[in-house]
Design an enzyme around this catalytic site. Structure first.
Site, PDB file in Angstrom:
ATOM      1  CG  HIS A   1      28.876  19.983  17.464  1.00 20.74           C
ATOM      2  ND1 HIS A   1      27.802  19.269  16.960  1.00 20.74           N
ATOM      3  CD2 HIS A   1      28.859  21.164  16.806  1.00 20.74           C
ATOM      4  CE1 HIS A   1      27.172  19.991  16.052  1.00 20.74           C
ATOM      5  NE2 HIS A   1      27.804  21.156  15.949  1.00 20.74           N
TER       6      HIS A   1
ATOM      7  CG  HIS B   1      26.575  19.855  11.496  1.00 18.52           C
ATOM      8  ND1 HIS B   1      27.939  19.801  11.586  1.00 18.52           N
ATOM      9  CD2 HIS B   1      26.179  20.854  12.344  1.00 18.52           C
ATOM     10  CE1 HIS B   1      28.351  20.715  12.454  1.00 18.52           C
ATOM     11  NE2 HIS B   1      27.318  21.371  12.928  1.00 18.52           N
TER      12      HIS B   1
ATOM     13  CD  GLU C   1      21.663  22.035  13.484  1.00 23.02           C
ATOM     14  OE1 GLU C   1      22.315  21.937  12.425  1.00 23.02           O
ATOM     15  OE2 GLU C   1      21.808  22.969  14.295  1.00 23.02           O
TER      16      GLU C   1
ATOM     17  CG  ASP D   1      26.212  24.001  17.329  1.00 24.16           C
ATOM     18  OD1 ASP D   1      27.142  23.928  16.497  1.00 24.16           O
ATOM     19  OD2 ASP D   1      25.012  23.900  16.996  1.00 24.16           O
ATOM     20  CG  ASP D   2      27.600  27.897  16.353  1.00 20.76           C
ATOM     21  OD1 ASP D   2      28.652  28.086  15.720  1.00 20.76           O
ATOM     22  OD2 ASP D   2      26.742  27.065  16.032  1.00 20.76           O
TER      23      ASP D   2
END
Ligand code: ADE
Ligand code: ZN
Length: 340
Positions: free
Chosen positions: A22, A202, A205, A283-284
């Site tokens: 991810h 996703h 979340e 993730d980021d």
């Protein structure tokens, strides 16, 4: 004496063969790179310094982050930019002991401002090939549809991807979750499956457990991204465990986006205790303050995870990947040989 010879937690995690499942490649754009790319592409940024950029990374919910993330992505213009971005990410992953990554990209963020699909895809694929050569890291590409856009736009993106479908492993669904349920994309996911693509989305979340049910029942996902809120529904949690569904969990992302009040309150450990196949991911990372190893380390410390649990998380990342059985087995043999 023996204790001093035991590897530190960081060394231990770093040596675990593990996959990242991810990771939004646009979310690996570090502020320093943002300035480099802006300079070489003559893009004017609304920030003067790296410190100013970092100061803007204070989020209270997903949308706060998405607004700034789409703005940052505007510095990416050429094939070389996408290649360099990907290769810089893989360099970080190699340093963290990652052996494989399945990276998301958001083509609509780029095609929407006139960058051809081919520029994005060719650049990322070049970065992936270089990572294989330089670091021995394998990777797969997953095309994400932006869920705040409509179904027609998703179909147009799938059509643009047609010449690349032999090099794209799957499709995913990301961006603003609440108000954009998986049901909106059931037909385009069916079309993607008909083309032989793997499916992820996703869900859970920020969105309710109902969105997770939809991802399973209406999209037929092979893997679930985040999934935290599934734990509010015992029947759903039971199903995830019984089906052996892999969840790509992102501890530092959840903390930064206020999905959890603290890492100590993160559901990762509960997921493992309930028999859900959770994995750890970044993730980021450029926006959330940590790459793969940091996510493992911070979660392990906050939740007091045992070494057996850390091995389990790494194992889940391999078995939940889209690698073939032989490649998975190679990594699992190494994992099984790890001292516990
Ligand atoms: N796009 C990039 N990161 C995301 C996230 N954590 N949730 C939804 N969309 C995203
Ligand atoms: Zn994500």
């Amino acid at each position: 004496m023996i204790d001093t010879l035991a590897p530190t937690l960081s060394d231990f995690i770093s040596r675990l063969p593990k996959a990242e499942l991810h990771l939004h490649i646009e979310g690996s754009l570090e502020p320093e790179q943002m300035f480099d790319f802006a300079r070489r592409n003559r893009v004017v940024l609304p920030f003067r310094t790296v410190e100013e950029v970092r100061a803007a990374y204070a989020f209270t919910r997903l949308q706060d982050f998405l607004d700034i993330y789409y703005q940052g992505a505007q510095v990416l213009r050429t094939e070389e930019d996408f290649r360099d971005l990907a290769l810089a990410y893989f360099r970080r992953l190699a340093a963290d002991g990652g052996v494989h990554a399945e990276i998301f990209f958001d083509p609509q963020t780029h095609t929407g401002r006139g960058i051809p699909f081919a520029v994005v895809a060719d650049g990322l694929l070049a970065g992936m090939a270089a990572a294989r050569d330089q670091f021995g890291i394998t990777s797969r590409l997953i095309l994400c549809f932006l869920r705040h856009l409509d179904e027609d736009a998703a179909f147009a993106t799938l059509a643009a991807a047609e010449p690349y479908l032999d090099r794209i492993t799957g499709v995913g669904l990301d961006s603003s979750e609440v108000g954009n349920p998986p049901a909106k994309f059931a037909r385009v996911f069916r079309a993607a499956r008909d083309r032989g693509l793997r499916l992820v989305a996703h869900a859970g979340e920020e969105g309710p457990p109902e969105y997770v049910w939809q991802a399973l029942d209406l999209l037929g996902v092979d893997r679930l991204d985040h999934g935290n809120r599934a734990l509010e529904d015992a029947a759903l949690t039971g199903r995830l465990g019984a089906e052996g569904m892999t969840l790509t969990v992102c501890p530092l992302s959840n903390l930064k986006l206020c999905v959890v009040p603290s890492l100590e309150a993160h559901p990762l450990r509960r997921m493992l205790d309930l028999g859900v196949r959770a994995t750890v991911n970044a993730d980021d990372p450029a926006y959330f303050g940590g790459y793969l190893l940091d996510n493992y380390l911070r979660a392990a410390t906050a939740l007091d995870l045992s070494r057996a649990q850390l091995i389990q998380l790494a194992r889940n990342s391999i078995t939940g990947s889209f690698l073939d059985a032989d490649a998975q087995a190679t990594h699992l043999v190494r994992l099984d040989a790890m001292p516990r």
